[in-house]
Design an enzyme around this catalytic site. Structure first.
Site, PDB file in Angstrom:
ATOM      1  NE  ARG A  42      23.979  80.095  45.061  1.00  0.00           N
ATOM      2  CZ  ARG A  42      24.759  81.163  44.871  1.00  0.00           C
ATOM      3  NH1 ARG A  42      25.543  81.594  45.858  1.00  0.00           N
ATOM      4  NH2 ARG A  42      24.740  81.805  43.723  1.00  0.00           N
ATOM      5  CB  ILE A  68      25.583  79.357  39.970  1.00  0.00           C
ATOM      6  CG1 ILE A  68      24.453  78.876  40.895  1.00  0.00           C
ATOM      7  CG2 ILE A  68      26.677  80.062  40.746  1.00  0.00           C
ATOM      8  CD1 ILE A  68      24.913  77.843  41.920  1.00  0.00           C
ATOM      9  CB  SER A  69      20.822  82.643  39.155  1.00  0.00           C
ATOM     10  OG  SER A  69      20.663  82.575  37.761  1.00  0.00           O
ATOM     11  CD  GLN A  70      21.287  88.660  43.584  1.00  0.00           C
ATOM     12  OE1 GLN A  70      21.226  89.129  42.446  1.00  0.00           O
ATOM     13  NE2 GLN A  70      21.033  89.367  44.659  1.00  0.00           N
ATOM     14  N   PRO A  71      21.154  83.858  44.588  1.00  0.00           N
ATOM     15  CG  PRO A  71      22.119  82.901  46.496  1.00  0.00           C
ATOM     16  CD  PRO A  71      22.424  83.842  45.361  1.00  0.00           C
TER      17      PRO A  71
END
EC number: 2.1.1.77
Length: 220
Positions: A42, A68-71
C-alpha cells in the site's frame, strides 16, 4: 502520485501482516481478499510525505480532493463483490489505483474510470510503472462504460446520491453492484444483484463516509 522508490522492506511486510490481522479482527473473512491486501504494498500508492501512515487503517488524501480509501473499506467492498477469476469488473473512481490493483490481484479484468483528469494521468503512469494491467479511462463514471458492457461486477468508490441506472443496465444477469449511497457526509453500503427476470435484489450493510461521487448522476 507516489514520489518514492518502489522498495518493499521487511518492515513494510510486517506492517502489512499486522494490518491484515486487524482486518480479520474487524470481520473480514475472505482469505483471498486478505491475501491480496497482504501482497500489495500500500505504501507504493502514497506520496513520500505520508508513507509512514500507509499501513494505518485510515483514508488519506491523494490530491484533487480525493482519497485512498481506508483498508477496511477496500476489503469490505471487495468481499461483497465475491470476485471470481476472470470476472469483468467495472470500477467507478480509479483514484490512486489501489482498489483496482486489489481486484487485479484477485484475477479480475478491471475496467476503471476516473473523473479527475490530473489524477487519471498520474495513476495511469504509476500503474504502468508498477506493471498492473488495467483498462483505464477518463470521464464521467456515473454513465459507466457501455462500450465494454456487460460486467460481472461493478464497484463504486465514492458516495452517490442515488444508484445510477446506467450501472444497473450494464450488469450481467447474476452480476453484483456494490455502491455507497446517501448524502455527502454519510452513506450506506448497498449490494445489488441482478436477477434473470430483470429485477434487482438489494442488501444494505454498514455506514461509511466516502468523498462525493461526481458526474451527471452524482453530485454534479
Amino acid at each position: 502520485m507516489p514520489l518514492l522508490k518502489l522498495e518493499d522492506t521487511y518492515l513494510h511486510k510486517g506492517k502489512r501482516r499486522a494490518l491484515v490481522a486487524l482486518l480479520r479482527e474487524k470481520g473480514i473473512r475472505n482469505e483471498r481478499v486478505l491475501q491480496a491486501i497482504n501482497t500489495l504494498p500500500r505504501h507504493f500508492f502514497f506520496d513520500s510525505a505520508l508513507i509512514s501512515h500507509a499501513y494505518e487503517d485510515k483514508a488519506f488524501p491523494i490530491g484533487e480532493g480525493q482519497t485512498i480509501s481506508q483498508p477496511y473499506t477496500v476489503a469490505f467492498q471487495t468481499e461483497l463483490l465475491e470476485i471470481k477469476e476472470g470476472d469483468r469488473v467495472l470500477e467507478i473512481g480509479t483514484g490512486s489505483g489501489y482498489q483496482g490493483s486489489i481486484l487485479h490481484l484477485l484475477g479480475a479484468e478491471v475496467f476503471t474510470i476516473e473523473y479527475q483528469r490530473k489524477l487519471f494521468e498520474g495513476t495511469q503512469r504509476f500503474l504502468n510503472r508498477l506493471g498492473i494491467k488495467m483498462h483505464l479511462f477518463y470521464g464521467d463514471g456515473t454513465g459507466g462504460l457501455p462500450s465494454y458492457a456487460p460486467y460481472d461486477k461493478i464497484i463504486v468508490t465514492a458516495g452517490a446520491p442515488v444508484v445510477p441506472e446506467a450501472l444497473v443496465a450494464q450488469l450481467k444477469v447474476g452480476g453484483i453492484l456494490v455502491i455507497p449511497v446517501g448524502d455527502r457526509r454519510r452513506q450506506t453500503m448497498l449490494r445489488l444483484t441482478k436477477k434473470a427476470n430483470g429485477k434487482v435484489t438489494r442488501e444494505e450493510f454498514d455506514g461509511f463516509a466516502f468523498v462525493p461521487l461526481l458526474g451527471k448522476d452524482g453530485w454534479g
